[in-house]
Design a protein around this motif. Sequence first.
Motif, PDB file in Angstrom:
ATOM      1  N   LYS A 410       0.728  -1.242   0.016  1.00 29.80           N
ATOM      2  CA  LYS A 410      -0.005  -0.100   0.043  1.00 29.80           C
ATOM      3  C   LYS A 410       0.799   1.074  -0.087  1.00 29.80           C
ATOM      4  O   LYS A 410       0.310   2.380   0.103  1.00 29.80           O
ATOM      5  N   SER A 411       2.146   1.257  -0.223  1.00 32.56           N
ATOM      6  CA  SER A 411       2.992   2.323  -0.156  1.00 32.56           C
ATOM      7  C   SER A 411       2.790   3.381  -1.005  1.00 32.56           C
ATOM      8  O   SER A 411       2.646   4.334  -0.483  1.00 32.56           O
ATOM      9  N   SER A 412       2.219   3.023  -2.333  1.00 36.89           N
ATOM     10  CA  SER A 412       2.080   4.203  -3.210  1.00 36.89           C
ATOM     11  C   SER A 412       0.743   4.947  -2.718  1.00 36.89           C
ATOM     12  O   SER A 412       0.632   6.283  -2.686  1.00 36.89           O
ATOM     13  N   LYS A 413      -0.307   4.295  -2.457  1.00 42.36           N
ATOM     14  CA  LYS A 413      -1.324   4.664  -1.904  1.00 42.36           C
ATOM     15  C   LYS A 413      -1.209   5.475  -0.702  1.00 42.36           C
ATOM     16  O   LYS A 413      -1.928   6.830  -0.291  1.00 42.36           O
ATOM     17  N   LEU A 414      -0.371   4.883   0.450  1.00 46.67           N
ATOM     18  CA  LEU A 414      -0.196   5.877   1.522  1.00 46.67           C
ATOM     19  C   LEU A 414       0.694   7.186   1.371  1.00 46.67           C
ATOM     20  O   LEU A 414       0.478   8.310   1.793  1.00 46.67           O
ATOM     21  N   HIS A 416       0.683   9.032  -1.591  1.00 46.98           N
ATOM     22  CA  HIS A 416      -0.091   9.973  -2.367  1.00 46.98           C
ATOM     23  C   HIS A 416      -1.487  10.403  -1.520  1.00 46.98           C
ATOM     24  O   HIS A 416      -1.643  11.592  -2.065  1.00 46.98           O
ATOM     25  N   GLU A 417      -2.003   9.616  -0.812  1.00 45.82           N
ATOM     26  CA  GLU A 417      -3.009   9.924  -0.214  1.00 45.82           C
ATOM     27  C   GLU A 417      -3.098  10.257   1.259  1.00 45.82           C
ATOM     28  O   GLU A 417      -4.056  11.068   1.643  1.00 45.82           O
ATOM     29  N   ASP A 423      -6.023   9.269   7.768  1.00 45.86           N
ATOM     30  CA  ASP A 423      -5.894   8.853   6.390  1.00 45.86           C
ATOM     31  C   ASP A 423      -5.028   7.341   6.310  1.00 45.86           C
ATOM     32  O   ASP A 423      -5.504   6.544   5.638  1.00 45.86           O
ATOM     33  N   ILE A 427      -6.975   4.045   4.931  1.00 48.87           N
ATOM     34  CA  ILE A 427      -6.258   3.282   3.859  1.00 48.87           C
ATOM     35  C   ILE A 427      -6.283   1.785   4.374  1.00 48.87           C
ATOM     36  O   ILE A 427      -6.254   0.951   3.546  1.00 48.87           O
ATOM     37  N   ASP A 430      -9.542  -0.007   4.753  1.00 45.50           N
ATOM     38  CA  ASP A 430     -10.300  -0.174   3.442  1.00 45.50           C
ATOM     39  C   ASP A 430      -9.911  -1.697   2.914  1.00 45.50           C
ATOM     40  O   ASP A 430     -10.399  -2.270   2.216  1.00 45.50           O
TER      41      ASP A 430
END
Length: 458
Positions: A410-414, A416-417, A423, A427, A430
Amino acid sequence: MWRDPGQPADSYYQVRPECTDVPKSKFKIKAGRTLSSRKWQAAFTPEGYLDISKTLSRIYRGGIHPSIRGEVWEFLLGCYDPKSTFDERDQIRQRRRVQYVRWKEECRQIFPVVGSGKFITAPVITEDGQPIQEPLVILETNQDRGPSQDGNSAEIGSSHAYATNQSRTNASCSEMVKELTSHGPLDHKVIQWMLTLHQIGLDVHRTDRTLVFYEKQENLSKLWDILAVYAWIDTDVGYCQGMSDLCSPMIMLLEDEADAFWCFERLMRRLRGNFRCTGRTVGVETQLSNLAEITQVIDPKLHQHLDALGGGDYLFAFRMLMVLFRREFSFCDSLYLWEMMWALEYDPDLFSVYEELELNGEKHEGSKGRVKSIRHYGKFERENMKNGAANSEGPLPMSVFLVASVLKDKSSKLLHEARGLDDVVRILNDMTGNLDAKKACSGAMKLHRKYLKKAKKA
């Protein structure tokens, strides 16, 4: 080439029909891959010796068939030595059953609700050992209790009867405590144990409540009994929230209550350090610190980002480590994850280490002995041995690398978001029910090898 698409395993753990939002299992029983009853029986010699290396390989390839899961877990958790005979294991089993009955009787003598087929959810004693008699305290935690004694929560009359019986149980509990305290001040150990009983009851009532299995009062009380007995014998840890999540599957997989207790006790040998509190710290904080170190090594950018958000202590991963992903996976998938993890971590010397400590009346976790044949170890343990990762405190558990694997995924999502810790939590929440256990284990193994190589160079 034809491949078996697999049979869904959810049917072995029936969900209550009104629970429509329970995530479906991704684990499928596949012929030729999943360890079946036939393959399991064939792994034993006529005397009872188990070919553990082939068994471990089969488990990692496709998990364990639900019909034999309990008995296989007993080996994975170190209840029995693969190099023992059927007769030797029967002797050990009978000895342990007698021991459990003895401990349970000790508890029953103090508090007769133990072993009665019932359990309590209201406190019955104060911190200074005085009985609690107020009707409100007795009744308040028994409102809206859920399933009736016969498991049919739809019948109003049955539900009312259940609530009435439970109220009487707690009222009689108060009388028991009054009788107990009439002989003088209670021993400190007794007070501490009795203070935990209602908390165990509250947690038992909340544990796996979506499953049909726990509609039955007898199964709820069995879970309560086991946790109460464990809290009595392990005075160092006692009972902590989360233990009911770890014990619940044992009740479902092993018919005999004593066997379920010992399976749970062996699992706690691995995890009890997580629940031990010393001063202001909880044992799992050590693993959170290890998780931070691993993430800093394998994904420094992610670690820096989490640290900048105020999450450098990794407390958002607390629950994953405490109850081994029970919330992040469906019930069936969490069992699949556990057995793959235990197969990968398997140490054939665990039985002798635990048995020796048990005979000496000691508790210990993380103690590792060594035997000659490396093929009898799980793949994770082999990597530790090859890279000399074992130290005075023992190698890091695979669960830490599992969490690191999830964070890496989940690195990319963490990055960027996530603009705050809320948050990060969102994430990670989810992904509940959407994780793949096999993929998570593969990812953890890759990170483990990468970490060991970098740590060795350093």
